[in-house]
Design a protein around this motif. Structure first.
Motif, PDB file in Angstrom:
ATOM      1  N   LEU A  28     -92.149  40.734 -26.639  1.00  0.00           N
ATOM      2  CA  LEU A  28     -92.831  41.528 -25.561  1.00  0.00           C
ATOM      3  C   LEU A  28     -92.341  42.931 -25.836  1.00  0.00           C
ATOM      4  N   HIS A  29     -91.243  42.957 -26.544  1.00  0.00           N
ATOM      5  CA  HIS A  29     -90.717  44.518 -26.471  1.00  0.00           C
ATOM      6  C   HIS A  29     -90.313  44.926 -28.021  1.00  0.00           C
ATOM      7  N   ALA A  30     -90.621  46.080 -28.456  1.00  0.00           N
ATOM      8  CA  ALA A  30     -90.044  46.544 -29.739  1.00  0.00           C
ATOM      9  C   ALA A  30     -89.705  48.095 -29.574  1.00  0.00           C
ATOM     10  N   ASP A  31     -88.718  48.127 -30.073  1.00  0.00           N
ATOM     11  CA  ASP A  31     -87.948  49.610 -30.137  1.00  0.00           C
ATOM     12  C   ASP A  31     -87.196  49.712 -31.388  1.00  0.00           C
TER      13      ASP A  31
ATOM     14  N   GLU B 155     -93.941  48.235 -25.462  1.00  0.00           N
ATOM     15  CA  GLU B 155     -94.184  46.920 -24.432  1.00  0.00           C
ATOM     16  C   GLU B 155     -95.512  46.366 -24.684  1.00  0.00           C
ATOM     17  N   ILE B 156     -95.234  45.159 -25.004  1.00  0.00           N
ATOM     18  CA  ILE B 156     -96.554  44.559 -25.396  1.00  0.00           C
ATOM     19  C   ILE B 156     -97.070  43.029 -24.533  1.00  0.00           C
ATOM     20  N   THR B 157     -98.201  43.066 -24.150  1.00  0.00           N
ATOM     21  CA  THR B 157     -98.647  42.055 -23.607  1.00  0.00           C
ATOM     22  C   THR B 157     -99.959  41.490 -24.388  1.00  0.00           C
ATOM     23  N   LEU B 158    -100.644  40.436 -23.842  1.00  0.00           N
ATOM     24  CA  LEU B 158    -101.762  39.978 -24.657  1.00  0.00           C
ATOM     25  C   LEU B 158    -102.732  41.066 -24.841  1.00  0.00           C
ATOM     26  N   SER B 159    -103.089  41.788 -23.860  1.00  0.00           N
ATOM     27  CA  SER B 159    -104.086  42.675 -23.799  1.00  0.00           C
ATOM     28  C   SER B 159    -103.666  44.077 -23.509  1.00  0.00           C
ATOM     29  N   THR B 160    -102.201  44.404 -23.614  1.00  0.00           N
ATOM     30  CA  THR B 160    -101.783  46.138 -23.601  1.00  0.00           C
ATOM     31  C   THR B 160    -100.714  46.180 -24.580  1.00  0.00           C
ATOM     32  N   VAL B 161    -100.778  47.470 -24.962  1.00  0.00           N
ATOM     33  CA  VAL B 161     -99.799  48.079 -25.770  1.00  0.00           C
ATOM     34  C   VAL B 161     -99.328  49.338 -25.241  1.00  0.00           C
TER      35      VAL B 161
END
Length: 534
Positions: free
Chosen positions: A211-214, A242-248
């Motif tokens: 869900l999150h990568a920094d 911040e990552i979801t199925l349809s968004t970055v």
């Protein structure tokens, strides 16, 4: 003796054989254990019970069990059996190990809690953990492995696979089941995300989904893919996602680039943001401090977001709807017909809504009313309400053609005709038009509109032939000459026309001077023949 009695005796002997064998084993001091029929001596059984008791005490009171003591060192199978059967730890070697506070401590700083409740397989070689494996995690060729019921730590390792996340050649790994921090790693792979050569890494997961990568890029031209969005960054550039199925949702340092399908962009400042939402037939982009481009065979379109802006991008045709922030700019360049190219700059103080009609769109008149800027490139038709700059391209160079300087302005551009409506209620510049070598400026003074005209030598295309205004005379421009109609017609030559006029005048003066010389000579000579001979 009868055969019946003999049969009974044989049966009794057969039944007594197992009992005799068991009795013999006990006499010899051995006990058969386990489903495999493995046997241990009475001494080993006693040692097993002793070790189990000591481990329980270590867990409850924090005491230490020295597995390097002779009785354990000389009976490694007893220790392994107790650890596996009682604590689900399958270990191949424990040289120099001890158990302290219920934690198995091995050479190289490795510590494995015996109360994790997990089935653990552990292969040790000296101070290296060749392999650690439980139901969720695999660690290869590692040092400083620390495992308890809720956290995992690794000083360094060749690989760590935790759920769907695969990390290679890493240092200082810590995980609490939701958040993972890593000092550096050469590769991180999770779901449809790949990060190369990164440091200062923080990952957050839920249900094994990232869900999150920094992270900070640890090499120039470094590549990462986050849910199909490709990123290229230079060393020491930070990326937050911040990552979801349809968004970055990205926060980027200056110079970092991103790409999704036909959309690509660059962070123009540190802290640039871009949120990409993937929809069925379009992509929504919310962005600030970036340059975002769409390109196909027909057009190249660009959004320069100096402030927060939103774009809806048709996956095949490009930008069609925008919320353009102040001092932000949109341009559309037609690769086959430059006359259909344009740009628009929001010079107002608020966001303005923009609509660009695409080839496949049908025209809905009521739709136009909702957008302060409306474009039909194929028809060379543009409507501009409020403040803004509109321009065109000539030989790929942008030129500002119309400057709308008042919020109440309404400007329509149709082919080579500009229609302007402005409200003169306060002293201000209303609008400016650039065409060919002319600059036309409308100004409000004393609640009356006034017009000023000047020359420009900027190479601006001569786009407009007619200018109409709600409260000023009409203008026509033909062959480098500006005509203003009204009570008194004004005729103004362009700079090039003036130069041509001066050249003509100069040539006329020179010819006139020669003719004047002829006339003077004729006066001084009585005959034409005499004049010719002189």
């Amino acid at each position: 003796m009868s055969m019946k009695k003999l049969g009974v005796i044989v049966l009794i002997v057969l039944l007594l054989i197992p009992f005799a064998n068991s009795l013999g084993e006990k006499i010899q001091g051995t006990i058969r254990v386990g489903e495999t029929g493995e046997t241990i001596t009475e001494q080993q059984r006693t040692l097993s019970q002793q070790l189990e008791t000591q481990i329980k005490s270590s867990i409850s009171t924090g005491t230490t069990v020295n597995l390097n003591a002779p009785e354990y060192r000389d009976n490694p199978e007893v220790v392994k059996r107790v650890l596996k059967e009682k604590y689900n730890l399958d270990i191949d070697s424990f040289t120099g190990a001890k158990i302290e506070g219920g934690v198995l401590q091995l050479a190289g700083g490795t510590e494995i809690s015996l109360t994790t409740g997990k089935n653990i397989h552990l292969e040790i070689q000296g101070g290296t953990v060749k392999r650690y494996q439980d139901a969720d995690t695999t660690i290869l060729n590692a040092e400083g492995v620390k495992i308890d019921s809720s956290t995992k730590e690794v000083k360094k390792a060749e690989a760590v696979k935790d759920g769907e996340t695969d990390i290679q050649f890493l240092q200082t790994y810590k995980d609490d089941g939701q958040t993972t921090t890593i000092a550096q790693a050469t590769l991180i792979s999770a779901d449809n995300t790949t990060i190369n050569n990164a440091k200062s890494i923080t990952l957050k997961r839920s249900n094994n989904k990232l869900l999150h990568a920094d992270f900070v890029c640890n090499a120039d031209n470094n590549q990462a893919t986050l849910n199909e969005v490709q990123i290229v960054c230079n060393k020491n550039n930070r990326v937050n996602a911040e990552i979801t199925l349809s968004t970055v949702d990205l926060t980027l340092d200056k110079g970092t680039t991103f790409q999704y399908q036909n959309i690509q962009g660059t962070a123009d400042e540190n802290g640039a943001t871009v949120k990409i939402t993937k929809l069925a037939k379009e992509t929504r982009v919310e962005t600030k401090f970036t340059t975002t481009k769409f390109e196909n065979q027909e057009v190249q379109e660009t959004l320069i977001a100096k402030t927060a802006s939103v774009a809806h991008i048709d996956n095949s045709e490009g930008f069609y709807e925008l919320e353009l922030g102040p001092i932000s700019r949109f341009s559309s360049r037609n690769k086959r017909d430059e006359t259909k190219s344009f740009f628009y700059l929001n010079t107002g103080d608020e966001k303005t809504k923009v609509w660009i009609t695409k080839t496949s769109h049908r025209l809905i008149p009521d739709l136009i009313k909702n957008y302060p800027f409306f474009a039909r490139q194929e028809n060379h038709e543009f409507i501009m309400l409020g403040k803004g700059d509109w321009g065109v391209y000539k030989d790929a160079v942008p030129f500002v053609m119309v400057e709308s300087m008042q919020e109440k302005n309404s400007i329509k551009i149709q082919d080579d005709h500009v229609s302007i409506s402005h409200d003169c209620t306060e002293e201000t510049r209303l609008a400016a038009l650039h065409t060919g070598e002319f600059l036309v400026v409308d100004v409000c003074e004393d609640r009356q509109a006034h017009r000023f005209a000047d020359f420009e030598e900027l190479g601006t295309p001569e786009r407009f032939k007619k200018i109409t205004t709600n409260n000023l005379p009409e203008i026509d421009i033909r062959n480098g000459i500006l005509y203003q109609y009204g009570n008194n017609m004004v005729k103004m030559y362009s700079g090039s026309q003036q130069h041509q006029f001066i050249r003509n005048l100069k040539e006329y003066a020179e010819v006139f001077g020669v003719c004047a010389g002829w006339e003077q000579q004729l006066d001084n000579n009585t005959t034409l023949l005499g004049w010719l001979r002189t």
